[in-house]
Scaffold this active site. Structure first.
Site, PDB file in Angstrom:
ATOM      1  N   ASP A  71       0.863  -1.183   0.000  1.00 16.84           N
ATOM      2  CA  ASP A  71       0.000   0.000   0.000  1.00 16.84           C
ATOM      3  C   ASP A  71       0.905   1.241   0.000  1.00 16.84           C
ATOM      4  O   ASP A  71       2.125   1.135  -0.133  1.00 16.84           O
ATOM      5  CB  ASP A  71      -0.994  -0.028   1.175  1.00 16.84           C
ATOM      6  CG  ASP A  71      -0.334   0.184   2.543  1.00 16.84           C
ATOM      7  OD1 ASP A  71       0.922   0.281   2.604  1.00 16.84           O
ATOM      8  OD2 ASP A  71      -1.053   0.259   3.550  1.00 16.84           O
ATOM      9  N   CYS A  94       3.114  -3.033   4.184  1.00 19.22           N
ATOM     10  CA  CYS A  94       2.307  -1.863   4.548  1.00 19.22           C
ATOM     11  C   CYS A  94       3.139  -1.076   5.563  1.00 19.22           C
ATOM     12  O   CYS A  94       4.364  -1.222   5.595  1.00 19.22           O
ATOM     13  CB  CYS A  94       0.921  -2.259   5.052  1.00 19.22           C
ATOM     14  SG  CYS A  94       0.899  -3.268   6.551  1.00 19.22           S
ATOM     15  N   THR A 135       3.186  -1.118   9.026  1.00 14.18           N
ATOM     16  CA  THR A 135       3.723  -1.958  10.101  1.00 14.18           C
ATOM     17  C   THR A 135       3.871  -3.415   9.688  1.00 14.18           C
ATOM     18  O   THR A 135       4.586  -4.172  10.336  1.00 14.18           O
ATOM     19  CB  THR A 135       2.750  -1.964  11.298  1.00 14.18           C
ATOM     20  OG1 THR A 135       1.476  -2.426  10.806  1.00 14.18           O
ATOM     21  CG2 THR A 135       2.602  -0.570  11.894  1.00 14.18           C
ATOM     22  N   HIS A 180       9.377 -23.483  10.123  1.00  8.66           N
ATOM     23  CA  HIS A 180       8.403 -24.076  11.049  1.00  8.66           C
ATOM     24  C   HIS A 180       6.960 -23.871  10.612  1.00  8.66           C
ATOM     25  O   HIS A 180       6.114 -24.723  10.865  1.00  8.66           O
ATOM     26  CB  HIS A 180       8.561 -23.472  12.449  1.00  8.66           C
ATOM     27  CG  HIS A 180       9.835 -23.880  13.124  1.00  8.66           C
ATOM     28  ND1 HIS A 180       9.983 -23.882  14.493  1.00  8.66           N
ATOM     29  CD2 HIS A 180      11.025 -24.291  12.620  1.00  8.66           C
ATOM     30  CE1 HIS A 180      11.213 -24.286  14.805  1.00  8.66           C
ATOM     31  NE2 HIS A 180      11.867 -24.527  13.682  1.00  8.66           N
ATOM     32  N   HIS A 191       6.161 -30.325  12.505  1.00  8.97           N
ATOM     33  CA  HIS A 191       5.905 -29.078  11.772  1.00  8.97           C
ATOM     34  C   HIS A 191       4.858 -29.292  10.684  1.00  8.97           C
ATOM     35  O   HIS A 191       3.952 -28.473  10.508  1.00  8.97           O
ATOM     36  CB  HIS A 191       7.213 -28.549  11.171  1.00  8.97           C
ATOM     37  CG  HIS A 191       8.203 -28.119  12.211  1.00  8.97           C
ATOM     38  ND1 HIS A 191       9.556 -28.317  12.094  1.00  8.97           N
ATOM     39  CD2 HIS A 191       8.015 -27.522  13.407  1.00  8.97           C
ATOM     40  CE1 HIS A 191      10.167 -27.853  13.163  1.00  8.97           C
ATOM     41  NE2 HIS A 191       9.258 -27.368  13.982  1.00  8.97           N
TER      42      HIS A 191
END
Ligand code: RB5
Length: 145
Positions: free
Chosen positions: A11, A67, A69, A100, A136
Protein backbone atom coordinates in the site's frame (compact mmCIF):
# COMPACT_ATOMS: atom_id res chain seq x y z
CA UNK A 1 13.25 -21.38 -3.68
CA UNK A 2 9.92 -21.09 -5.48
CA UNK A 3 9.61 -21.52 -9.24
CA UNK A 4 6.76 -19.07 -9.78
CA UNK A 5 7.81 -15.41 -9.69
CA UNK A 6 7.72 -13.83 -6.25
CA UNK A 7 4.52 -11.79 -6.05
CA UNK A 8 4.81 -8.33 -4.53
CA UNK A 9 2.20 -5.96 -3.17
CA UNK A 10 2.29 -2.80 -1.09
CA UNK A 11 0.00 0.00 0.00
CA UNK A 12 1.08 3.67 0.12
CA UNK A 13 2.94 3.12 3.42
CA UNK A 14 4.88 0.17 2.08
CA UNK A 15 5.43 1.34 -1.48
CA UNK A 16 8.89 2.88 -1.02
CA UNK A 17 10.27 -0.17 0.78
CA UNK A 18 8.79 -2.46 -1.86
CA UNK A 19 10.58 -0.46 -4.56
CA UNK A 20 13.93 -0.90 -2.78
CA UNK A 21 13.22 -4.62 -2.54
CA UNK A 22 12.74 -4.79 -6.29
CA UNK A 23 16.24 -3.40 -6.79
CA UNK A 24 17.66 -6.01 -4.38
CA UNK A 25 15.72 -8.82 -6.08
CA UNK A 26 16.96 -7.76 -9.52
CA UNK A 27 20.53 -7.75 -8.23
CA UNK A 28 20.07 -11.27 -6.89
CA UNK A 29 18.42 -12.49 -10.09
CA UNK A 30 15.20 -13.40 -8.32
CA UNK A 31 12.18 -13.13 -10.64
CA UNK A 32 9.21 -11.20 -9.28
CA UNK A 33 5.91 -9.75 -10.34
CA UNK A 34 4.75 -6.49 -8.80
CA UNK A 35 0.96 -6.44 -8.45
CA UNK A 36 1.00 -2.82 -7.20
CA UNK A 37 3.45 -1.04 -9.49
CA UNK A 38 1.76 2.37 -9.23
CA UNK A 39 1.83 4.51 -6.06
CA UNK A 40 -1.65 5.46 -4.89
CA UNK A 41 -1.83 7.90 -1.97
CA UNK A 42 -4.06 6.68 0.85
CA UNK A 43 -4.85 3.31 -0.72
CA UNK A 44 -6.14 0.51 1.52
CA UNK A 45 -4.24 -2.64 2.43
CA UNK A 46 -7.12 -5.21 2.50
CA UNK A 47 -7.77 -5.47 -1.26
CA UNK A 48 -4.04 -5.52 -2.00
CA UNK A 49 -3.39 -8.30 0.51
CA UNK A 50 -6.39 -10.18 -0.79
CA UNK A 51 -5.17 -9.97 -4.40
CA UNK A 52 -1.65 -11.15 -3.59
CA UNK A 53 -3.00 -13.90 -1.31
CA UNK A 54 -5.33 -15.10 -4.07
CA UNK A 55 -2.48 -15.24 -6.61
CA UNK A 56 -0.15 -17.00 -4.17
CA UNK A 57 -2.88 -19.56 -3.51
CA UNK A 58 -3.51 -20.03 -7.22
CA UNK A 59 0.16 -20.30 -8.26
CA UNK A 60 1.43 -22.19 -5.24
CA UNK A 61 4.30 -19.69 -5.13
CA UNK A 62 5.39 -17.08 -2.63
CA UNK A 63 4.56 -13.44 -1.98
CA UNK A 64 5.81 -10.39 -0.13
CA UNK A 65 3.42 -7.78 1.22
CA UNK A 66 4.41 -4.42 2.66
CA UNK A 67 2.31 -1.86 4.55
CA UNK A 68 3.29 0.56 7.30
CA UNK A 69 3.72 -1.96 10.10
CA UNK A 70 3.04 -5.22 8.30
CA UNK A 71 0.12 -5.90 10.61
CA UNK A 72 -2.74 -4.91 8.34
CA UNK A 73 -1.41 -6.89 5.40
CA UNK A 74 -0.83 -9.84 7.69
CA UNK A 75 -4.35 -10.09 9.09
CA UNK A 76 -5.88 -9.44 5.68
CA UNK A 77 -3.79 -12.06 3.82
CA UNK A 78 -4.39 -14.69 6.48
CA UNK A 79 -8.14 -14.57 5.90
CA UNK A 80 -7.63 -16.71 2.81
CA UNK A 81 -7.43 -20.47 3.32
CA UNK A 82 -4.02 -21.91 2.56
CA UNK A 83 -2.23 -18.63 3.20
CA UNK A 84 0.35 -18.46 5.96
CA UNK A 85 1.45 -14.84 6.12
CA UNK A 86 3.95 -13.83 8.79
CA UNK A 87 5.36 -10.45 9.77
CA UNK A 88 9.14 -10.55 10.02
CA UNK A 89 11.34 -7.95 11.67
CA UNK A 90 14.61 -9.89 11.52
CA UNK A 91 16.19 -12.44 9.17
CA UNK A 92 15.75 -15.01 11.96
CA UNK A 93 12.00 -14.34 11.95
CA UNK A 94 12.01 -15.00 8.22
CA UNK A 95 13.88 -18.29 8.51
CA UNK A 96 11.67 -19.66 11.30
CA UNK A 97 8.52 -18.49 9.50
CA UNK A 98 9.51 -20.54 6.47
CA UNK A 99 10.96 -23.55 8.27
CA UNK A 100 8.40 -24.08 11.05
CA UNK A 101 5.28 -22.37 9.71
CA UNK A 102 5.79 -22.83 5.95
CA UNK A 103 5.02 -19.15 5.49
CA UNK A 104 4.05 -18.53 1.88
CA UNK A 105 3.74 -14.78 2.34
CA UNK A 106 6.35 -12.66 4.07
CA UNK A 107 5.05 -9.38 5.47
CA UNK A 108 7.20 -6.32 6.11
CA UNK A 109 6.63 -2.92 7.66
CA UNK A 110 7.74 0.00 5.51
CA UNK A 111 7.70 2.38 8.48
CA UNK A 112 9.65 0.15 10.83
CA UNK A 113 12.15 -1.79 8.75
CA UNK A 114 15.09 -0.35 6.81
CA UNK A 115 15.68 -1.30 3.16
CA UNK A 116 18.90 -3.10 4.06
CA UNK A 117 17.23 -5.11 6.81
CA UNK A 118 14.22 -5.85 4.59
CA UNK A 119 16.43 -7.24 1.81
CA UNK A 120 18.26 -9.44 4.34
CA UNK A 121 14.93 -10.73 5.71
CA UNK A 122 13.62 -11.57 2.23
CA UNK A 123 16.88 -13.34 1.30
CA UNK A 124 16.86 -15.38 4.52
CA UNK A 125 13.21 -16.33 4.10
CA UNK A 126 13.64 -17.32 0.44
CA UNK A 127 16.65 -19.48 1.16
CA UNK A 128 15.06 -21.30 4.09
CA UNK A 129 13.38 -24.65 3.45
CA UNK A 130 10.02 -25.69 4.93
CA UNK A 131 10.74 -28.30 7.60
CA UNK A 132 9.52 -31.80 6.82
CA UNK A 133 9.76 -32.75 10.50
CA UNK A 134 6.55 -34.59 11.40
CA UNK A 135 5.56 -32.07 14.10
CA UNK A 136 5.90 -29.08 11.77
CA UNK A 137 4.02 -30.72 8.91
CA UNK A 138 1.27 -31.83 11.32
CA UNK A 139 0.83 -28.31 12.73
CA UNK A 140 0.72 -26.68 9.31
CA UNK A 141 -1.88 -29.25 8.18
CA UNK A 142 -3.98 -28.45 11.25
CA UNK A 143 -4.23 -24.82 10.10
CA UNK A 144 -6.43 -25.79 7.15
CA UNK A 145 -8.23 -28.72 8.76
C1 RB5 B 1 -1.47 3.12 6.62
O1 RB5 B 1 -1.40 4.37 7.20
C2 RB5 B 1 -1.17 2.04 7.63
O2 RB5 B 1 -2.12 2.02 8.63
C3 RB5 B 1 -1.08 0.69 6.95
O3 RB5 B 1 -0.10 0.73 5.98
C4 RB5 B 1 -0.70 -0.48 7.82
O4 RB5 B 1 0.45 -0.22 8.57
C5 RB5 B 1 -1.76 -1.07 8.64
O5 RB5 B 1 -1.53 -2.06 9.35
Amino acid sequence: MAHAPLLLGADHAGFALKETLKTALRRSGIPFQDLTPVFTEGDDYPPIASRVAKEVGRSGGLGVLVCGTGHGMDVAANRRKGIRAIVARTPEDGVIAREHNHANILVLGGRVTTPRRAAAIVRAWLHATPSRAERHVRRVQQLDA
